[in-house]
Scaffold this motif. Structure first.
Motif, PDB file in Angstrom:
ATOM      1  N   ILE A  98       5.109  -1.020  10.454  1.00 13.98           N
ATOM      2  CA  ILE A  98       6.577  -0.940  10.543  1.00 13.98           C
ATOM      3  C   ILE A  98       7.135   0.141  11.462  1.00 13.98           C
ATOM      4  CG2 ILE A  98       7.032  -2.009   8.285  1.00 13.98           C
ATOM      5  CD1 ILE A  98       7.563   0.976   7.385  1.00 13.98           C
ATOM      6  N   GLY A 156      11.578  12.373  -5.639  1.00 14.07           N
ATOM      7  CA  GLY A 156      11.594  11.282  -4.673  1.00 14.07           C
ATOM      8  C   GLY A 156      10.186  10.851  -4.316  1.00 14.07           C
ATOM      9  N   ALA A 160       8.149  10.627   2.357  1.00 10.43           N
ATOM     10  CA  ALA A 160       8.140  12.087   2.499  1.00 10.43           C
ATOM     11  C   ALA A 160       7.559  12.722   1.234  1.00 10.43           C
ATOM     12  CB  ALA A 160       9.551  12.607   2.765  1.00 10.43           C
ATOM     13  N   ASP A 179      11.031  10.081  -9.908  1.00  6.22           N
ATOM     14  CA  ASP A 179      11.821   9.110  -9.140  1.00  6.22           C
ATOM     15  C   ASP A 179      12.729   8.309 -10.072  1.00  6.22           C
ATOM     16  OD1 ASP A 179      11.443   7.918  -6.038  1.00  6.22           O
ATOM     17  OD2 ASP A 179      12.586   6.683  -7.447  1.00  6.22           O
ATOM     18  N   ARG A 180      13.938   8.029  -9.577  1.00  2.00           N
ATOM     19  CA  ARG A 180      14.889   7.304 -10.441  1.00  2.00           C
ATOM     20  C   ARG A 180      14.566   5.817 -10.525  1.00  2.00           C
ATOM     21  NH1 ARG A 180      20.301   8.421  -6.795  1.00  2.00           N
ATOM     22  NH2 ARG A 180      19.648   7.324  -4.931  1.00  2.00           N
ATOM     23  N   GLY A 186       9.793   4.510  -2.597  1.00  2.69           N
ATOM     24  CA  GLY A 186      11.118   4.650  -1.974  1.00  2.69           C
ATOM     25  C   GLY A 186      11.488   3.383  -1.222  1.00  2.69           C
ATOM     26  N   LEU A 187      11.953   3.545  -0.001  1.00  5.21           N
ATOM     27  CA  LEU A 187      12.403   2.376   0.762  1.00  5.21           C
ATOM     28  C   LEU A 187      11.241   1.480   1.186  1.00  5.21           C
ATOM     29  CD1 LEU A 187      15.230   4.069   2.864  1.00  5.21           C
ATOM     30  CD2 LEU A 187      15.524   2.368   1.048  1.00  5.21           C
ATOM     31  N   LYS A 196       7.758  -7.673   6.411  1.00  6.19           N
ATOM     32  CA  LYS A 196       7.373  -6.581   7.313  1.00  6.19           C
ATOM     33  C   LYS A 196       6.235  -5.753   6.692  1.00  6.19           C
ATOM     34  CE  LYS A 196      10.832  -3.967   8.882  1.00  6.19           C
ATOM     35  NZ  LYS A 196      12.207  -3.374   8.838  1.00  6.19           N
ATOM     36  N   VAL A 222      17.125  13.013 -11.311  1.00  2.00           N
ATOM     37  CA  VAL A 222      17.576  14.401 -11.320  1.00  2.00           C
ATOM     38  C   VAL A 222      19.096  14.381 -11.165  1.00  2.00           C
ATOM     39  CG1 VAL A 222      17.409  16.648 -10.183  1.00  2.00           C
ATOM     40  CG2 VAL A 222      15.386  15.184 -10.386  1.00  2.00           C
ATOM     41  N   TYR A 245      21.396   7.543   0.499  1.00  2.00           N
ATOM     42  CA  TYR A 245      21.725   6.295  -0.193  1.00  2.00           C
ATOM     43  C   TYR A 245      23.212   5.966  -0.292  1.00  2.00           C
ATOM     44  CZ  TYR A 245      16.876   5.565  -1.301  1.00  2.00           C
ATOM     45  OH  TYR A 245      15.528   5.312  -1.183  1.00  2.00           O
ATOM     46  N   ASP A 305      16.734  -6.728   8.376  1.00  4.86           N
ATOM     47  CA  ASP A 305      16.021  -7.118   7.155  1.00  4.86           C
ATOM     48  C   ASP A 305      16.866  -8.056   6.302  1.00  4.86           C
ATOM     49  OD1 ASP A 305      13.973  -5.572   8.021  1.00  4.86           O
ATOM     50  OD2 ASP A 305      14.287  -3.920   6.615  1.00  4.86           O
ATOM     51  N   ASP A 445      14.498  11.955   5.000  1.00  2.50           N
ATOM     52  CA  ASP A 445      15.854  11.540   5.375  1.00  2.50           C
ATOM     53  C   ASP A 445      16.946  12.472   4.840  1.00  2.50           C
ATOM     54  OD1 ASP A 445      14.863   9.378   6.728  1.00  2.50           O
ATOM     55  OD2 ASP A 445      15.832   7.847   5.490  1.00  2.50           O
ATOM     56  N   SER A 451      16.418   7.957   9.064  1.00  5.24           N
ATOM     57  CA  SER A 451      15.480   8.074  10.183  1.00  5.24           C
ATOM     58  C   SER A 451      14.381   7.024  10.058  1.00  5.24           C
ATOM     59  CB  SER A 451      14.928   9.510  10.195  1.00  5.24           C
ATOM     60  OG  SER A 451      14.015   9.706  11.220  1.00  5.24           O
ATOM     61  N   VAL A 453      10.139   6.008   8.835  1.00  4.89           N
ATOM     62  CA  VAL A 453       9.037   6.301   7.918  1.00  4.89           C
ATOM     63  C   VAL A 453       8.089   7.337   8.531  1.00  4.89           C
ATOM     64  CG1 VAL A 453       6.993   5.271   6.846  1.00  4.89           C
ATOM     65  CG2 VAL A 453       9.189   4.065   6.770  1.00  4.89           C
TER      66      VAL A 453
HETATM   67  P1  FAD Z   1      13.202   7.291   0.693  1.00  3.17           P
HETATM   68  O1  FAD Z   1      12.184   6.333   1.211  1.00  3.17           O
HETATM   69  O2  FAD Z   1      14.598   6.839   0.672  1.00  3.17           O
HETATM   70  O3  FAD Z   1      12.743   7.727  -0.766  1.00  3.17           O
HETATM   71  C1  FAD Z   1      13.570   8.549  -1.551  1.00  3.17           C
HETATM   72  C2  FAD Z   1      13.221   8.376  -3.020  1.00  3.17           C
HETATM   73  O4  FAD Z   1      13.976   9.319  -3.772  1.00  3.17           O
HETATM   74  C3  FAD Z   1      13.587   7.007  -3.568  1.00  3.17           C
HETATM   75  O5  FAD Z   1      12.460   6.437  -4.217  1.00  3.17           O
HETATM   76  C4  FAD Z   1      14.719   7.296  -4.566  1.00  3.17           C
HETATM   77  O6  FAD Z   1      14.690   6.421  -5.689  1.00  3.17           O
HETATM   78  C5  FAD Z   1      14.414   8.717  -4.972  1.00  3.17           C
HETATM   79  N1  FAD Z   1      15.595   9.439  -5.467  1.00  3.17           N
HETATM   80  C6  FAD Z   1      16.801   9.574  -4.853  1.00  3.17           C
HETATM   81  N2  FAD Z   1      17.624  10.323  -5.595  1.00  3.17           N
HETATM   82  C7  FAD Z   1      16.941  10.685  -6.707  1.00  3.17           C
HETATM   83  C8  FAD Z   1      17.252  11.456  -7.865  1.00  3.17           C
HETATM   84  N3  FAD Z   1      18.449  12.034  -8.041  1.00  3.17           N
HETATM   85  N4  FAD Z   1      16.306  11.617  -8.829  1.00  3.17           N
HETATM   86  C9  FAD Z   1      15.077  11.043  -8.706  1.00  3.17           C
HETATM   87  N5  FAD Z   1      14.738  10.290  -7.610  1.00  3.17           N
HETATM   88  C10 FAD Z   1      15.652  10.115  -6.633  1.00  3.17           C
HETATM   89  N6  FAD Z   1      11.829   2.948   9.000  1.00  3.17           N
HETATM   90  C11 FAD Z   1      10.797   2.569   9.798  1.00  3.17           C
HETATM   91  O7  FAD Z   1      10.088   3.430  10.312  1.00  3.17           O
HETATM   92  N7  FAD Z   1      10.557   1.248  10.043  1.00  3.17           N
HETATM   93  C12 FAD Z   1      11.276   0.252   9.467  1.00  3.17           C
HETATM   94  O8  FAD Z   1      11.029  -0.922   9.713  1.00  3.17           O
HETATM   95  C13 FAD Z   1      12.337   0.622   8.601  1.00  3.17           C
HETATM   96  N8  FAD Z   1      13.068  -0.321   7.974  1.00  3.17           N
HETATM   97  C14 FAD Z   1      14.043   0.062   7.103  1.00  3.17           C
HETATM   98  C15 FAD Z   1      14.731  -0.920   6.412  1.00  3.17           C
HETATM   99  C16 FAD Z   1      15.720  -0.569   5.506  1.00  3.17           C
HETATM  100  C17 FAD Z   1      16.438  -1.646   4.765  1.00  3.17           C
HETATM  101  C18 FAD Z   1      16.056   0.795   5.323  1.00  3.17           C
HETATM  102  C19 FAD Z   1      17.172   1.171   4.394  1.00  3.17           C
HETATM  103  C20 FAD Z   1      15.379   1.780   6.006  1.00  3.17           C
HETATM  104  C21 FAD Z   1      14.351   1.420   6.890  1.00  3.17           C
HETATM  105  N9  FAD Z   1      13.612   2.388   7.563  1.00  3.17           N
HETATM  106  C22 FAD Z   1      12.589   2.002   8.394  1.00  3.17           C
HETATM  107  C23 FAD Z   1      13.852   3.826   7.329  1.00  3.17           C
HETATM  108  C24 FAD Z   1      12.822   4.413   6.343  1.00  3.17           C
HETATM  109  O9  FAD Z   1      12.634   3.537   5.264  1.00  3.17           O
HETATM  110  C25 FAD Z   1      13.271   5.790   5.863  1.00  3.17           C
HETATM  111  O10 FAD Z   1      13.484   6.619   6.988  1.00  3.17           O
HETATM  112  C26 FAD Z   1      12.192   6.450   4.964  1.00  3.17           C
HETATM  113  O11 FAD Z   1      11.874   5.631   3.872  1.00  3.17           O
HETATM  114  C27 FAD Z   1      12.693   7.815   4.457  1.00  3.17           C
HETATM  115  O12 FAD Z   1      11.756   8.347   3.583  1.00  3.17           O
HETATM  116  P2  FAD Z   1      12.168   9.404   2.442  1.00  3.17           P
HETATM  117  O13 FAD Z   1      10.900   9.669   1.702  1.00  3.17           O
HETATM  118  O14 FAD Z   1      12.893  10.524   3.070  1.00  3.17           O
HETATM  119  O15 FAD Z   1      13.223   8.655   1.517  1.00  3.17           O
END
Ligand code: FAD
Length: 484
Positions: A98, A156, A160, A179-180, A186-187, A196, A222, A245, A305, A445, A451, A453
């Motif tokens: 991806i 989370g 990351a 995680d909630r 996550g995403l 994908k 949290v 989000y 998507d 993010d 941003s 993955v």
């Molecule tokens: P996230 O993946 O968002 O994970 C954050 C986690 O924190 C989640 O599980 C959430 O439930 C948890 N959380 C949030 N608040 C709380 C709380 N208060 N208490 C407990 N848990 C909490 N990037 C690519 O490189 N290629 C792609 O093809 C691509 N497609 C995408 C498609 C979509 C629909 C979206 C929305 C994004 C896409 N991205 C893609 C971007 C990529 O998914 C993100 O940049 C990446 O997942 C960010 O990682 P993260 O760990 O920072 O956050």
């Protein structure tokens, strides 16, 4: 050795793994690319020109050692190729699937610049790691030393958070991930659709982390279940990796009509169905595109998507409205091509002006035609309305995919001392990645804004190092105090 097996790009053409035909893939959520066979992966890897300055590696946020693992693949040394690839990445098979390679490694490949077509780096990366899983080369996660006297809390379970969890666990810390959601990833799990990234790929990684002793606390939010300070008191250090989000909304009359829905609600429902979950809002039709005329508003990855999910759910028609043109959209060009093959119609240079509300249900989108004007402060050409260019598109499901901003974390977490930037992202020290609260770090993010993955993995890797430095100093200080 290298030269014998490499530099074949002059005689060997670029060949991506075969895509399943649109008619075969447009009603399932399985990945669309078939896998390489070994000979093809070796052949494609052998096209690499082994540049002195590897621009592919320079432009990879993880600085993956791409030329070397391509050479090992071409030489048939697949296990070594895997070991080199996993040395810099916690999930190469996910990135292989991806990452927008056309903008990162492959887009900067020297033979792409010379007109030969880039080495198919992402597809080879996927092949290497999928083979490693099949052959049992993916080693279990084992702590390399014992630091179980110190514990880390990670908020989370996205890329990351779980990347930091893996590196910290490897150093021997006790690691708890909160995680909630009811599943990790996550995403990767609830945003990105199976066509994908099949869900099994993510679940298999999470299972390995759990088997390695990382403790996951799901359905734990949290802010709702504990404040930041309460969680901080339980651990020696915390990492906030909560992603972004807060969905951007459209300000237009009729936007509140039934059937005008946020993209992530729609994608989460669809991804849950892929797990076999019961999803009442899908079953009652409100988050299901079957038989409907669907309009998706937006031009990023999320919009791509959504359109492709709607095709698979059996929509009557799927249109994507985007206010800039194809060349100026943020989403991947490969994804646009995939969507077009699957029957999606792109209405470039168009923006919604109002939504027709028929007895509380959306019936159509009134749109304005746009053109690209002078560049704005960001340097991108700003869309301008063409007077008199209004038109209407029939719709009984409208999906808003305009991007995401951070939620108000200081307020949500009951932590007014947590400092944010003017965009609402967490402010961190550039070197230590620590927030304004002692011992609370942040990555992914929630620091960068929406941003990729691969950047989340990079941040997770970096923050694990800085957290280790912090924790080691703390352990050292306690030992000195105890000895005094
Ligand atoms: P996230 O993946 O968002 O994970 C954050 C986690 O924190 C989640 O599980 C959430 O439930 C948890 N959380 C949030 N608040 C709380 C709380 N208060 N208490 C407990 N848990 C909490 N990037 C690519 O490189 N290629 C792609 O093809 C691509 N497609 C995408 C498609 C979509 C629909 C979206 C929305 C994004 C896409 N991205 C893609 C971007 C990529 O998914 C993100 O940049 C990446 O997942 C960010 O990682 P993260 O760990 O920072 O956050």
């Amino acid at each position: 050795m290298a030269e014998k097996d490499m530099l074949k790009f002059v005689g060997v053409g670029q060949a991506f793994p075969e895509k399943r035909p649109a008619a075969e893939r447009d009603d399932d959520f399985l990945e669309i690319n078939r896998a390489y066979i070994l000979a093809k992966a070796e052949e494609q890897a052998s096209r690499c020109s082994q540049c002195g300055v590897p621009f592919c590696q320079v432009h990879c946020p993880l600085h993956n050692n791409i030329p070397d693992w391509l050479r090992l693949t071409a030489e048939g040394r697949l296990q070594e190729a895997y070991e080199l690839s996993e040395a810099t990445s916690t999930m190469p098979e996910v990135c292989g699937r991806i990452c927008p390679q056309d903008r990162l490694c492959e887009g900067n490949c020297v033979i792409e610049q010379s007109g030969h077509g880039a080495v198919t780096i992402g597809s080879v990366e996927k092949f290497i790691t999928d083979t490693a899983w099949k052959e049992g080369w993916v080693r279990p996660l084992r702590p390399l030393s014992d630091r179980s006297g110190q514990s880390v809390g990670i908020i989370g379970a996205g890329p990351a958070g779980v990347t930091a969890a893996e590196y910290l666990r490897r150093r021997g810390y006790e690691v708890h991930v909160y995680d909630r959601h009811d599943r990790g990833g996550g995403l990767l799990t609830y945003g990105i659709p199976g066509f994908k990234l099949e869900k099994e790929i993510v679940m298999r990684r999470l299972a390995r982390l759990e088997e390695g002793g990382i403790v996951f606390h799901y359905d734990f939010e949290v802010g709702r279940d504990m404040t930041l300070a309460q969680l901080r008191a339980k651990h020696d250090a915390l990492l906030v990796a909560t992603g972004v989000y807060k969905a951007r909304d459209i300000k237009a009359p009729g936007v509140g009509a039934g059937g005008v829905i946020p993209a992530l609600d729609y994608l989460i429902a669809s991804n849950r169905k892929s797990f076999g979950d019961s999803v009442p809002a899908f079953e009652n039709g409100s988050l299901n595109a079957e038989g409907k005329h669907v309009v998706v508003v937006g031009g990023g990855d999320t919009a791509m998507d959504c359109v492709r999910t709607a095709v698979r759910q059996g929509a009557a028609s799927v249109k994507c409205l985007y206010r800039r043109d194809r060349a100026n959209m943020p989403g991947s060009q490969r994804e646009v091509a995939n969507a077009e093959e699957e029957g999606v119609v792109f209405v470039w240079l168009s923006a919604p002006q109002a939504f027709d509300d028929n007895a509380g249900k959306v019936a159509g989108v009134r749109a304005q035609q746009m053109r690209l004007g002078a560049p704005d402060a960001s340097g991108r050409r700003a869309p301008e309305v063409i007077e008199g260019g209004d038109f209407r598109v029939e719709a009984d499901l409208v999906i808003k995919a305009l991007g995401f901003d951070p939620e108000d974390l200081p307020q949500m977490f009951g932590a007014p001392d947590l400092t944010v930037t003017r965009w609402g992202t967490l402010r961190t020290d550039h070197k230590t990645m620590m927030t304004s609260v002692d011992g609370v770090f942040a990555a992914g993010d929630i620091v960068r804004g929406a941003s990729l993955v691969v950047w989340a993995i990079r941040d997770g890797r970096d923050v694990a190092k800085t957290m280790h430095t912090y924790l080691a100093a703390r352990a050292g200080a306690s030992a000195t105090k105890a000895a005094a």
